[in-house]
Design a protein around this motif. Structure first.
Motif, PDB file in Angstrom:
ATOM      1  N   LYS A  59       0.841  -1.203   0.000  1.00 47.11           N
ATOM      2  CA  LYS A  59       0.000   0.000   0.000  1.00 47.11           C
ATOM      3  C   LYS A  59       0.872   1.247   0.000  1.00 47.11           C
ATOM      4  O   LYS A  59       1.974   1.248   0.530  1.00 47.11           O
ATOM      5  CB  LYS A  59      -0.917   0.020   1.235  1.00 47.11           C
ATOM      6  CG  LYS A  59      -1.975  -1.045   1.206  1.00 47.11           C
ATOM      7  CD  LYS A  59      -2.918  -0.816   0.056  1.00 47.11           C
ATOM      8  CE  LYS A  59      -3.921  -1.921  -0.102  1.00 47.11           C
ATOM      9  NZ  LYS A  59      -4.614  -1.876  -1.371  1.00 47.11           N
ATOM     10  N   LEU A 107       1.901   4.643   1.473  1.00 46.68           N
ATOM     11  CA  LEU A 107       1.840   5.186   2.829  1.00 46.68           C
ATOM     12  C   LEU A 107       0.942   6.423   2.893  1.00 46.68           C
ATOM     13  O   LEU A 107       0.105   6.540   3.793  1.00 46.68           O
ATOM     14  CB  LEU A 107       3.237   5.512   3.339  1.00 46.68           C
ATOM     15  CG  LEU A 107       3.334   6.058   4.756  1.00 46.68           C
ATOM     16  CD1 LEU A 107       2.769   5.069   5.775  1.00 46.68           C
ATOM     17  CD2 LEU A 107       4.773   6.397   5.104  1.00 46.68           C
ATOM     18  N   PHE A 126      -2.690   5.484   2.926  1.00 47.42           N
ATOM     19  CA  PHE A 126      -3.086   4.922   4.213  1.00 47.42           C
ATOM     20  C   PHE A 126      -3.277   6.023   5.251  1.00 47.42           C
ATOM     21  O   PHE A 126      -4.274   6.041   5.981  1.00 47.42           O
ATOM     22  CB  PHE A 126      -2.041   3.905   4.680  1.00 47.42           C
ATOM     23  CG  PHE A 126      -2.307   3.341   6.043  1.00 47.42           C
ATOM     24  CD1 PHE A 126      -3.438   2.584   6.301  1.00 47.42           C
ATOM     25  CD2 PHE A 126      -1.420   3.573   7.093  1.00 47.42           C
ATOM     26  CE1 PHE A 126      -3.684   2.068   7.570  1.00 47.42           C
ATOM     27  CE2 PHE A 126      -1.651   3.059   8.357  1.00 47.42           C
ATOM     28  CZ  PHE A 126      -2.788   2.307   8.593  1.00 47.42           C
ATOM     29  N   TYR A 166      10.146  -1.494   5.889  1.00 49.64           N
ATOM     30  CA  TYR A 166       8.957  -0.705   6.220  1.00 49.64           C
ATOM     31  C   TYR A 166       9.348   0.759   6.299  1.00 49.64           C
ATOM     32  O   TYR A 166      10.503   1.115   6.460  1.00 49.64           O
ATOM     33  CB  TYR A 166       8.293  -1.171   7.527  1.00 49.64           C
ATOM     34  CG  TYR A 166       9.065  -0.886   8.794  1.00 49.64           C
ATOM     35  CD1 TYR A 166       8.894   0.321   9.469  1.00 49.64           C
ATOM     36  CD2 TYR A 166       9.954  -1.804   9.327  1.00 49.64           C
ATOM     37  CE1 TYR A 166       9.590   0.594  10.638  1.00 49.64           C
ATOM     38  CE2 TYR A 166      10.654  -1.546  10.495  1.00 49.64           C
ATOM     39  CZ  TYR A 166      10.474  -0.346  11.139  1.00 49.64           C
ATOM     40  OH  TYR A 166      11.156  -0.072  12.291  1.00 49.64           O
ATOM     41  N   GLY A 215       7.405   4.872   7.452  1.00 53.57           N
ATOM     42  CA  GLY A 215       6.312   5.398   8.236  1.00 53.57           C
ATOM     43  C   GLY A 215       6.353   6.894   8.416  1.00 53.57           C
ATOM     44  O   GLY A 215       7.262   7.581   7.938  1.00 53.57           O
ATOM     45  N   TYR A 242       2.217   5.949  11.761  1.00 52.17           N
ATOM     46  CA  TYR A 242       1.695   5.164  10.648  1.00 52.17           C
ATOM     47  C   TYR A 242       2.863   4.374  10.060  1.00 52.17           C
ATOM     48  O   TYR A 242       3.934   4.936   9.841  1.00 52.17           O
ATOM     49  CB  TYR A 242       1.138   6.072   9.548  1.00 52.17           C
ATOM     50  CG  TYR A 242       0.059   7.022  10.004  1.00 52.17           C
ATOM     51  CD1 TYR A 242      -1.276   6.636  10.003  1.00 52.17           C
ATOM     52  CD2 TYR A 242       0.370   8.318  10.409  1.00 52.17           C
ATOM     53  CE1 TYR A 242      -2.271   7.516  10.401  1.00 52.17           C
ATOM     54  CE2 TYR A 242      -0.617   9.197  10.811  1.00 52.17           C
ATOM     55  CZ  TYR A 242      -1.943   8.798  10.806  1.00 52.17           C
ATOM     56  OH  TYR A 242      -2.916   9.672  11.196  1.00 52.17           O
ATOM     57  N   TYR A 243       2.651   3.091   9.797  1.00 48.30           N
ATOM     58  CA  TYR A 243       3.695   2.253   9.219  1.00 48.30           C
ATOM     59  C   TYR A 243       3.103   1.497   8.032  1.00 48.30           C
ATOM     60  O   TYR A 243       1.919   1.177   8.024  1.00 48.30           O
ATOM     61  CB  TYR A 243       4.174   1.180  10.209  1.00 48.30           C
ATOM     62  CG  TYR A 243       4.621   1.670  11.552  1.00 48.30           C
ATOM     63  CD1 TYR A 243       5.972   1.808  11.846  1.00 48.30           C
ATOM     64  CD2 TYR A 243       3.702   1.943  12.567  1.00 48.30           C
ATOM     65  CE1 TYR A 243       6.396   2.220  13.098  1.00 48.30           C
ATOM     66  CE2 TYR A 243       4.116   2.364  13.816  1.00 48.30           C
ATOM     67  CZ  TYR A 243       5.463   2.490  14.083  1.00 48.30           C
ATOM     68  OH  TYR A 243       5.872   2.896  15.321  1.00 48.30           O
ATOM     69  N   ARG A 244       3.964   1.148   7.083  1.00 50.83           N
ATOM     70  CA  ARG A 244       3.554   0.204   6.050  1.00 50.83           C
ATOM     71  C   ARG A 244       4.779  -0.619   5.668  1.00 50.83           C
ATOM     72  O   ARG A 244       5.897  -0.121   5.608  1.00 50.83           O
ATOM     73  CB  ARG A 244       2.964   0.896   4.829  1.00 50.83           C
ATOM     74  CG  ARG A 244       3.912   1.812   4.064  1.00 50.83           C
ATOM     75  CD  ARG A 244       4.279   1.245   2.736  1.00 50.83           C
ATOM     76  NE  ARG A 244       5.389   2.030   2.177  1.00 50.83           N
ATOM     77  CZ  ARG A 244       5.546   2.218   0.910  1.00 50.83           C
ATOM     78  NH1 ARG A 244       4.708   1.721   0.058  1.00 50.83           N
ATOM     79  NH2 ARG A 244       6.597   2.898   0.469  1.00 50.83           N
ATOM     80  N   THR A 281      -0.180  -2.640   6.937  1.00 50.85           N
ATOM     81  CA  THR A 281      -0.168  -1.253   7.385  1.00 50.85           C
ATOM     82  C   THR A 281      -0.559  -1.271   8.860  1.00 50.85           C
ATOM     83  O   THR A 281      -1.322  -2.132   9.302  1.00 50.85           O
ATOM     84  CB  THR A 281      -1.142  -0.362   6.583  1.00 50.85           C
ATOM     85  OG1 THR A 281      -2.451  -0.952   6.602  1.00 50.85           O
ATOM     86  CG2 THR A 281      -0.675  -0.184   5.149  1.00 50.85           C
TER      87      THR A 281
END
Length: 190
Positions: A88, A90, A93, A120, A122, A138-140, A151
């Motif tokens: 995804k 970031l 998201f 990852y 974020g 927020y992380y992905r 995510t």
């Protein structure tokens, strides 16, 4: 003069030793969430209470919620994890989570802080209104070789009147114990 220096060195030694002992003690007094399905580990403070865990029926999203205490302040913590068949974006998201009505996220204050790891990346932001402050990570994941990517939203909620540098430091320490992981030993999974 020499006696004063020796006394000062002794006091500094005691101070450093007690701070190190406290740090080691804090790490030993923690609980660890290891989730193989959503590929993360999270060491939560030992004083966490009101722990809740909920997963959707499709096994594509899970929520962990608990409260912890820093000084006199109670902090609400929520971790949302989502499983995806692809990587995804970031920014998409973050936008989706900020607009999600059920999360009730107030207006962002300042810019995002961005961070990047091998598999990852974020963002971090602070959101405030008159009553509550939300500190959100927020992380992905971005592992092209993986069957699934993930995510995560890690939110800390505190009363705005309590928000200060000390509390921000505490949140950063707790968030530093969240780790999206590529490989997890299945025997450790919850």
């Amino acid at each position: 003069m020499i006696k004063q220096k020796k006394t000062l060195i002794f006091i500094l030694f005691i101070f450093i030793f007690s701070a190190a002992s406290e740090s080691i003690y804090a790490q030993k007094n923690a609980s660890e969430i290891v989730n193989e399905n959503y590929k993360f580990t999270f060491i939560i403070p030992q004083d966490a209470f009101n722990m809740r865990k909920e997963e959707n029926s499709g096994k594509t999203a899970i929520t962990y919620e608990f409260e912890t205490i820093s000084g006199k302040d109670t902090i609400g913590v929520m971790l949302l994890a989502f499983k995806w068949p692809d990587i995804k974006k970031l920014n998409d998201f973050v936008y989706l989570m900020e607009k999600e009505v059920t999360l009730d996220i107030p207006q962002r204050i300042g810019d995002y802080e961005e961070f990047d790891s091998v598999y990852y990346d974020g963002k971090f932001a602070v959101y405030k209104n008159k009553v509550l402050s939300h500190l959100i990570y927020y992380y992905r994941t971005k592992d092209e070789s993986s069957e699934n990517n993930f995510t995560y939203l890690l939110r800390f909620k505190v009363f705005s009147k309590s928000f200060d540098d000390r509390l921000l430091q505490y949140v950063r320490e707790v968030a530093g114990n969240f780790n999206p992981r590529k490989v997890i030993d299945p025997e450790m999974s919850d």
